[in-house]
Design a protein around this motif. Structure first.
Motif, PDB file in Angstrom:
ATOM      1  N   LEU A   1       1.183  17.366 -12.990  1.00  0.00           N
ATOM      2  CA  LEU A   1       1.017  18.808 -12.793  1.00  0.00           C
ATOM      3  C   LEU A   1       2.273  19.597 -13.141  1.00  0.00           C
ATOM      4  O   LEU A   1       2.177  20.738 -13.597  1.00  0.00           O
ATOM      5  N   ALA A   2       3.432  19.023 -12.913  1.00  0.00           N
ATOM      6  CA  ALA A   2       4.685  19.754 -13.144  1.00  0.00           C
ATOM      7  C   ALA A   2       5.804  18.803 -13.562  1.00  0.00           C
ATOM      8  O   ALA A   2       6.762  18.598 -12.821  1.00  0.00           O
ATOM      9  N   PRO A   3       5.704  18.212 -14.749  1.00  0.00           N
ATOM     10  CA  PRO A   3       6.710  17.227 -15.165  1.00  0.00           C
ATOM     11  C   PRO A   3       8.120  17.800 -15.272  1.00  0.00           C
ATOM     12  O   PRO A   3       9.098  17.074 -15.092  1.00  0.00           O
ATOM     13  N   GLU A   4       8.225  19.079 -15.531  1.00  0.00           N
ATOM     14  CA  GLU A   4       9.549  19.688 -15.652  1.00  0.00           C
ATOM     15  C   GLU A   4      10.254  19.828 -14.303  1.00  0.00           C
ATOM     16  O   GLU A   4      11.473  20.019 -14.258  1.00  0.00           O
ATOM     17  N   LEU A   5       9.519  19.685 -13.228  1.00  0.00           N
ATOM     18  CA  LEU A   5      10.095  19.827 -11.892  1.00  0.00           C
ATOM     19  C   LEU A   5      10.407  18.492 -11.216  1.00  0.00           C
ATOM     20  O   LEU A   5      11.079  18.469 -10.189  1.00  0.00           O
ATOM     21  N   ILE A   6       9.888  17.413 -11.766  1.00  0.00           N
ATOM     22  CA  ILE A   6       9.999  16.116 -11.083  1.00  0.00           C
ATOM     23  C   ILE A   6      10.659  15.084 -11.986  1.00  0.00           C
ATOM     24  O   ILE A   6      10.164  14.791 -13.075  1.00  0.00           O
ATOM     25  N   ASP A   7      11.759  14.542 -11.526  1.00  0.00           N
ATOM     26  CA  ASP A   7      12.403  13.411 -12.202  1.00  0.00           C
ATOM     27  C   ASP A   7      11.764  12.157 -11.608  1.00  0.00           C
ATOM     28  O   ASP A   7      12.254  11.588 -10.633  1.00  0.00           O
ATOM     29  N   LEU A   8      10.641  11.775 -12.173  1.00  0.00           N
ATOM     30  CA  LEU A   8       9.818  10.704 -11.603  1.00  0.00           C
ATOM     31  C   LEU A   8      10.583   9.422 -11.320  1.00  0.00           C
ATOM     32  O   LEU A   8      10.515   8.905 -10.192  1.00  0.00           O
ATOM     33  N   PRO A   9      11.338   8.875 -12.273  1.00  0.00           N
ATOM     34  CA  PRO A   9      12.056   7.634 -11.966  1.00  0.00           C
ATOM     35  C   PRO A   9      13.051   7.785 -10.812  1.00  0.00           C
ATOM     36  O   PRO A   9      13.145   6.913  -9.954  1.00  0.00           O
ATOM     37  N   GLN A  10      13.762   8.903 -10.779  1.00  0.00           N
ATOM     38  CA  GLN A  10      14.766   9.099  -9.728  1.00  0.00           C
ATOM     39  C   GLN A  10      14.117   9.270  -8.354  1.00  0.00           C
ATOM     40  O   GLN A  10      14.565   8.679  -7.367  1.00  0.00           O
ATOM     41  N   VAL A  11      13.068  10.050  -8.291  1.00  0.00           N
ATOM     42  CA  VAL A  11      12.392  10.271  -7.007  1.00  0.00           C
ATOM     43  C   VAL A  11      11.783   8.969  -6.499  1.00  0.00           C
ATOM     44  O   VAL A  11      11.886   8.637  -5.309  1.00  0.00           O
ATOM     45  N   PHE A  12      11.153   8.201  -7.400  1.00  0.00           N
ATOM     46  CA  PHE A  12      10.571   6.929  -6.985  1.00  0.00           C
ATOM     47  C   PHE A  12      11.659   5.978  -6.495  1.00  0.00           C
ATOM     48  O   PHE A  12      11.509   5.331  -5.465  1.00  0.00           O
ATOM     49  N   GLU A  13      12.766   5.892  -7.232  1.00  0.00           N
ATOM     50  CA  GLU A  13      13.849   4.988  -6.833  1.00  0.00           C
ATOM     51  C   GLU A  13      14.420   5.367  -5.470  1.00  0.00           C
ATOM     52  O   GLU A  13      14.663   4.489  -4.637  1.00  0.00           O
ATOM     53  N   THR A  14      14.601   6.643  -5.238  1.00  0.00           N
ATOM     54  CA  THR A  14      15.134   7.096  -3.945  1.00  0.00           C
ATOM     55  C   THR A  14      14.189   6.735  -2.804  1.00  0.00           C
ATOM     56  O   THR A  14      14.617   6.222  -1.766  1.00  0.00           O
ATOM     57  N   ALA A  15      12.894   6.965  -3.003  1.00  0.00           N
ATOM     58  CA  ALA A  15      11.908   6.649  -1.965  1.00  0.00           C
ATOM     59  C   ALA A  15      11.779   5.138  -1.757  1.00  0.00           C
ATOM     60  O   ALA A  15      11.699   4.664  -0.615  1.00  0.00           O
TER      61      ALA A  15
ATOM     62  N   LEU B   1       0.832  -1.208   0.000  1.00  0.00           N
ATOM     63  CA  LEU B   1       0.000   0.000   0.000  1.00  0.00           C
ATOM     64  C   LEU B   1       0.867   1.258   0.000  1.00  0.00           C
ATOM     65  O   LEU B   1       0.556   2.240  -0.677  1.00  0.00           O
ATOM     66  N   GLU B   2       1.962   1.227   0.734  1.00  0.00           N
ATOM     67  CA  GLU B   2       2.873   2.371   0.761  1.00  0.00           C
ATOM     68  C   GLU B   2       3.488   2.601  -0.620  1.00  0.00           C
ATOM     69  O   GLU B   2       3.576   3.732  -1.095  1.00  0.00           O
ATOM     70  N   LEU B   3       3.897   1.529  -1.287  1.00  0.00           N
ATOM     71  CA  LEU B   3       4.472   1.667  -2.634  1.00  0.00           C
ATOM     72  C   LEU B   3       3.438   2.162  -3.646  1.00  0.00           C
ATOM     73  O   LEU B   3       3.741   3.004  -4.491  1.00  0.00           O
ATOM     74  N   LEU B   4       2.220   1.655  -3.549  1.00  0.00           N
ATOM     75  CA  LEU B   4       1.170   2.116  -4.447  1.00  0.00           C
ATOM     76  C   LEU B   4       0.842   3.588  -4.199  1.00  0.00           C
ATOM     77  O   LEU B   4       0.655   4.358  -5.151  1.00  0.00           O
ATOM     78  N   ALA B   5       0.782   3.982  -2.941  1.00  0.00           N
ATOM     79  CA  ALA B   5       0.510   5.386  -2.613  1.00  0.00           C
ATOM     80  C   ALA B   5       1.641   6.285  -3.101  1.00  0.00           C
ATOM     81  O   ALA B   5       1.397   7.377  -3.641  1.00  0.00           O
ATOM     82  N   LEU B   6       2.876   5.831  -2.927  1.00  0.00           N
ATOM     83  CA  LEU B   6       4.025   6.579  -3.417  1.00  0.00           C
ATOM     84  C   LEU B   6       3.922   6.757  -4.931  1.00  0.00           C
ATOM     85  O   LEU B   6       4.061   7.863  -5.463  1.00  0.00           O
ATOM     86  N   ASN B   7       3.663   5.674  -5.633  1.00  0.00           N
ATOM     87  CA  ASN B   7       3.559   5.721  -7.083  1.00  0.00           C
ATOM     88  C   ASN B   7       2.428   6.648  -7.532  1.00  0.00           C
ATOM     89  O   ASN B   7       2.620   7.512  -8.395  1.00  0.00           O
ATOM     90  N   ASP B   8       1.252   6.482  -6.944  1.00  0.00           N
ATOM     91  CA  ASP B   8       0.110   7.307  -7.337  1.00  0.00           C
ATOM     92  C   ASP B   8       0.358   8.786  -7.030  1.00  0.00           C
ATOM     93  O   ASP B   8       0.059   9.657  -7.851  1.00  0.00           O
ATOM     94  N   GLY B   9       0.904   9.065  -5.871  1.00  0.00           N
ATOM     95  CA  GLY B   9       1.160  10.452  -5.490  1.00  0.00           C
ATOM     96  C   GLY B   9       2.203  11.112  -6.369  1.00  0.00           C
ATOM     97  O   GLY B   9       2.032  12.256  -6.811  1.00  0.00           O
ATOM     98  N   LEU B  10       3.279  10.409  -6.644  1.00  0.00           N
ATOM     99  CA  LEU B  10       4.322  10.971  -7.503  1.00  0.00           C
ATOM    100  C   LEU B  10       3.807  11.209  -8.921  1.00  0.00           C
ATOM    101  O   LEU B  10       4.096  12.242  -9.530  1.00  0.00           O
ATOM    102  N   ARG B  11       3.058  10.268  -9.449  1.00  0.00           N
ATOM    103  CA  ARG B  11       2.511  10.448 -10.800  1.00  0.00           C
ATOM    104  C   ARG B  11       1.562  11.633 -10.855  1.00  0.00           C
ATOM    105  O   ARG B  11       1.571  12.394 -11.818  1.00  0.00           O
ATOM    106  N   SER B  12       0.758  11.809  -9.806  1.00  0.00           N
ATOM    107  CA  SER B  12      -0.155  12.955  -9.765  1.00  0.00           C
ATOM    108  C   SER B  12       0.623  14.266  -9.779  1.00  0.00           C
ATOM    109  O   SER B  12       0.244  15.220 -10.474  1.00  0.00           O
TER     110      SER B  12
END
Length: 80
Positions: free
Chosen positions: A50-64, A35-46
């Motif tokens: 909204l601001a793809p230029e500000l978020i390196d999605l793969p890197q942030v997810f990997e770090t978390a 549930l924590e991983l799913l929430a992390l994934n859903d929250g980061l994607r959301s």
């Protein structure tokens, strides 16, 4: 195919296997991990939508995810 249910089911199976093989600390609930991983994934994607230029999605997810693994594994190993 019910994507959220299928991923939750697959993740719970993996987490349960990790618990049974001793890779995950015994005080960790496998269902809470997925549930924590799913929430992390859903929250980061959301946020990324909204601001793809500000978020390196793969890197942030990997770090978390690495931090989560270090917290729940018996040997405190992470992704790397």
């Amino acid at each position: 195919m019910n994507f959220p249910r299928d991923w939750r089911k697959a993740g719970q199976s993996l987490a349960l296997t990790a618990a049974l093989t001793g890779e995950m600390r015994p005080d960790v609930d496998p269902r809470e991990v997925i549930l924590e991983l799913l929430a992390l994934n859903d929250g980061l994607r959301s946020q990324w939508v909204l601001a793809p230029e500000l978020i390196d999605l793969p890197q942030v997810f990997e770090t978390a995810a690495d931090a989560l693994l270090r917290r729940i594994t018996t040997d405190h190993s992470g992704i790397a």
